[in-house]
Design a protein around this motif. Structure first.
Motif, short mmCIF file in Angstrom:
data_model
loop_
_atom_site.label_atom_id
_atom_site.label_comp_id
_atom_site.label_asym_id
_atom_site.label_seq_id
_atom_site.Cartn_x
_atom_site.Cartn_y
_atom_site.Cartn_z
N ASP A 8 0.81 -1.22 0.00
CA ASP A 8 0.00 0.00 0.00
C ASP A 8 0.84 1.27 0.00
N LYS A 9 2.07 1.20 -0.45
CA LYS A 9 2.95 2.37 -0.50
C LYS A 9 2.50 3.32 -1.61
N VAL A 10 2.52 4.62 -1.29
CA VAL A 10 2.15 5.67 -2.25
C VAL A 10 3.21 6.76 -2.15
N TYR A 11 3.65 7.28 -3.32
CA TYR A 11 4.69 8.29 -3.37
C TYR A 11 4.23 9.45 -4.24
N SER A 12 4.76 10.62 -3.93
CA SER A 12 4.45 11.82 -4.72
C SER A 12 5.41 12.00 -5.88
N ILE A 13 6.54 11.32 -5.87
CA ILE A 13 7.53 11.43 -6.94
C ILE A 13 7.70 10.06 -7.57
N LEU A 14 7.72 10.02 -8.88
CA LEU A 14 7.77 8.75 -9.60
C LEU A 14 9.08 8.02 -9.36
N THR A 15 10.18 8.76 -9.29
CA THR A 15 11.48 8.11 -9.07
C THR A 15 11.54 7.41 -7.71
N HIS A 16 10.86 7.97 -6.71
CA HIS A 16 10.83 7.32 -5.40
C HIS A 16 10.06 6.00 -5.48
N LEU A 17 8.98 5.99 -6.26
CA LEU A 17 8.23 4.75 -6.44
C LEU A 17 9.07 3.69 -7.13
N LYS A 18 9.80 4.08 -8.18
CA LYS A 18 10.64 3.11 -8.88
C LYS A 18 11.76 2.58 -7.99
N ARG A 19 12.32 3.46 -7.17
CA ARG A 19 13.36 3.01 -6.26
C ARG A 19 12.79 2.01 -5.25
N HIS A 20 11.57 2.26 -4.76
CA HIS A 20 10.92 1.32 -3.84
C HIS A 20 10.67 -0.03 -4.50
N GLN A 21 10.22 -0.03 -5.74
CA GLN A 21 9.94 -1.28 -6.43
C GLN A 21 11.22 -2.07 -6.68
N ARG A 22 12.30 -1.37 -7.03
CA ARG A 22 13.56 -2.07 -7.28
C ARG A 22 14.12 -2.69 -6.00
N SER A 23 14.06 -1.96 -4.90
CA SER A 23 14.68 -2.45 -3.67
C SER A 23 13.81 -3.43 -2.90
N THR A 24 12.48 -3.39 -3.11
CA THR A 24 11.58 -4.21 -2.31
C THR A 24 11.02 -5.39 -3.08
N HIS A 25 10.59 -5.19 -4.31
CA HIS A 25 9.86 -6.22 -5.05
C HIS A 25 10.67 -6.85 -6.17
N GLU A 26 11.52 -6.10 -6.84
CA GLU A 26 12.22 -6.61 -8.02
C GLU A 26 13.59 -7.18 -7.70
N ARG A 27 14.02 -7.10 -6.47
CA ARG A 27 15.33 -7.62 -6.12
C ARG A 27 15.24 -9.13 -5.99
N THR A 28 16.05 -9.84 -6.76
CA THR A 28 16.01 -11.31 -6.78
C THR A 28 16.90 -11.93 -5.71
N ALA A 29 17.95 -11.25 -5.32
CA ALA A 29 18.86 -11.80 -4.32
C ALA A 29 19.25 -10.70 -3.34
N ALA A 30 19.78 -11.12 -2.22
CA ALA A 30 20.20 -10.17 -1.21
C ALA A 30 21.37 -9.34 -1.72
N PRO A 31 21.43 -8.06 -1.39
CA PRO A 31 22.53 -7.21 -1.87
C PRO A 31 23.87 -7.67 -1.30
N GLN A 32 24.88 -7.62 -2.12
CA GLN A 32 26.21 -8.04 -1.72
C GLN A 32 27.02 -6.85 -1.21
N LYS A 33 27.70 -7.06 -0.11
CA LYS A 33 28.54 -6.00 0.46
C LYS A 33 29.91 -6.04 -0.20
N THR A 34 30.13 -5.17 -1.15
CA THR A 34 31.37 -5.15 -1.93
C THR A 34 32.22 -3.91 -1.68
N PHE A 35 31.72 -2.94 -0.94
CA PHE A 35 32.45 -1.70 -0.71
C PHE A 35 33.01 -1.73 0.72
N LYS A 36 34.35 -1.73 0.81
CA LYS A 36 35.03 -1.76 2.09
C LYS A 36 35.33 -0.35 2.56
#
Length: 398
Positions: free
Chosen positions: A90-118
């Motif tokens: 039920d997330k709603v955003y006023s800016i389209l880029t925020h919605l796309k970022r939410h979809q990428r990080s929450t729904h479209e991510r297939t695997a857990a993010p890898q920690k590659t930056f030391k």
């Protein structure tokens, strides 16, 4: 530059440049701008909303600027029109880029993010999923680490949440959420809701006290003689669970006649008497049967009436390891010679069987029989089904 300002000469250009520099200087300013208006408080802030939030803790009154900002935020929330299209979200955003970022990080991510930056510091081994997170860590943890000091003691914390928990747990005891049944405090609402699902109080009918745990309730009943029939003494406050224990107490502490008051030793020349029969038996063993515990240390010929007294003597007077070891071996050998042989159990060496298997004359598997002893539903149902089949076969044969 203002829209109505037209650059037609060098002087107009100088005016535009001065205006641009002044705006840039205000935007890049890092010093405090807004000071607290409360007497005795010298706090200063860079933003007006931070000042309003600070003064609210002093006065409890929301300023006009803060109220206008709140109304503006509410209007922005009402203007949010980009809703997430994934089911159950039920997330709603006023800016389209925020919605796309939410979809990428929450729904479209297939695997857990890898920690590659030391972390850039060689002495720090922490890893991060993005360069932005790594830079934030360096800025907050290494370059300018924040410290939140407790107002009640000298404790310091890097995170404000840990400071709040410390203040609540150690000083104020004012939890934001409490259980409605047992008044137990919690830091977050979901912890309270999870606790209330299983919260159960045990009421004592005799003294109207409540307990959170069954063990505390039973301990209270055992100490206060509740919820259980006890045999109380008529002459004192002692109480016993069995009538035989009460009779022994009456014979020892409240005898009917003076002759019944003690247990006398019947050996000639011995006038010892005891209040309990077990003490008389101990006296007979140690004083008249010849069983004595002698200290085998060199130069010490003392004898004791019990092995416990001998052990205390060795620890107090002969604390060397060799003497203690030799005496202990001799003591164990003597105890082993007088210890009577116990009757061997009929099921010694055999695996334990459940009572259900013994009564039904069934030979169950070891794991199944263990599950039956633990009262597991699946195992009980399988045994019941097997018994029903055997009963059906017996009826059919008959």
């Amino acid at each position: 530059m203002r829209p109505d300002l037209l650059i037609t000469s060098d002087s107009d250009l100088d005016v535009a440049l001065e205006e641009f520099k002044s705006k840039k200087a205000r935007r890049d300013s890092i010093g405090p701008k807004y000071n607290c208006s409360i007497d005795g408080c010298d706090a200063s802030f860079k933003r007006l909303d931070q000042l309003d939030r600070h003064e609210f803790h002093h006065t409890g009154i929301v300023s006009k600027q803060s109220a206008e900002l709140h109304m503006k935020l509410m209007q922005n929330d009402l203007q949010k029109k980009h809703a997430c299209t994934y089911g159950g979200c039920d997330k709603v955003y006023s800016i389209l880029t925020h919605l796309k970022r939410h979809q990428r990080s929450t729904h479209e991510r297939t695997a857990a993010p890898q920690k590659t930056f030391k972390c850039t510091l060689p002495e720090c081994s922490k890893m991060f999923t993005s360069a932005c997170n790594m830079q934030r860590h360096v800025r907050e943890a290494h370059e300018a680490p924040r410290e939140y000091t407790c107002s009640h003691c000298t404790a310091k914390f890097r995170q404000k949440m840990k400071l709040r928990r410390h203040v609540i747990q150690q000083h104020t005891k004012e939890y934001p959420y409490r259980c409605e049944k047992c008044a137990r405090g919690f830091y977050q609402q979901w912890q309270q809701e999870r606790h209330q699902q299983s919260c159960k109080l045990y009421d004592c009918d005799d003294c109207e006290l409540q307990f959170e745990k069954w063990s505390l309730f039973t301990k209270h009943c055992r100490e206060m003689l509740h919820c259980r029939e006890r045999h109380k003494c008529e002459h004192c406050n002692s109480s016993y669970e069995k009538p035989s224990a009460l009779n022994k107490h009456m014979a020892a502490k409240h005898p009917a006649t003076a002759a019944d008051s003690t247990f006398h030793c019947n050996e000639p020349g011995c006038d010892r008497s005891y209040a309990y029969e077990r003490n008389l038996r101990q006296h007979m063993v140690t004083a008249h049967t010849g069983r004595r515990f002698e200290c085998l240390a060199s130069g010490c010929g003392r004898c004791f009436s019990s092995a416990q007294n001998l052990s205390k003597h060795l620890m107090r007077d002969h604390s060397t390891k060799e003497q203690t070891k030799a005496t202990t071996q001799e003591e164990n050998a003597e105890i082993a010679t007088v210890k009577p042989n116990r009757k061997r159990r009929r099921d010694a060496g055999q695996p334990a069987r459940s009572r259900l298997a013994k009564l039904s004359c069934l030979v169950l598997d070891k794991n199944v029989d263990k599950a039956v002893r633990q009262r597991k539903t699946e195992a009980l149902n399988s045994v019941a089904h097997e018994l029903q089949q055997e009963q059906t076969e017996l009826l059919s044969d008959a």
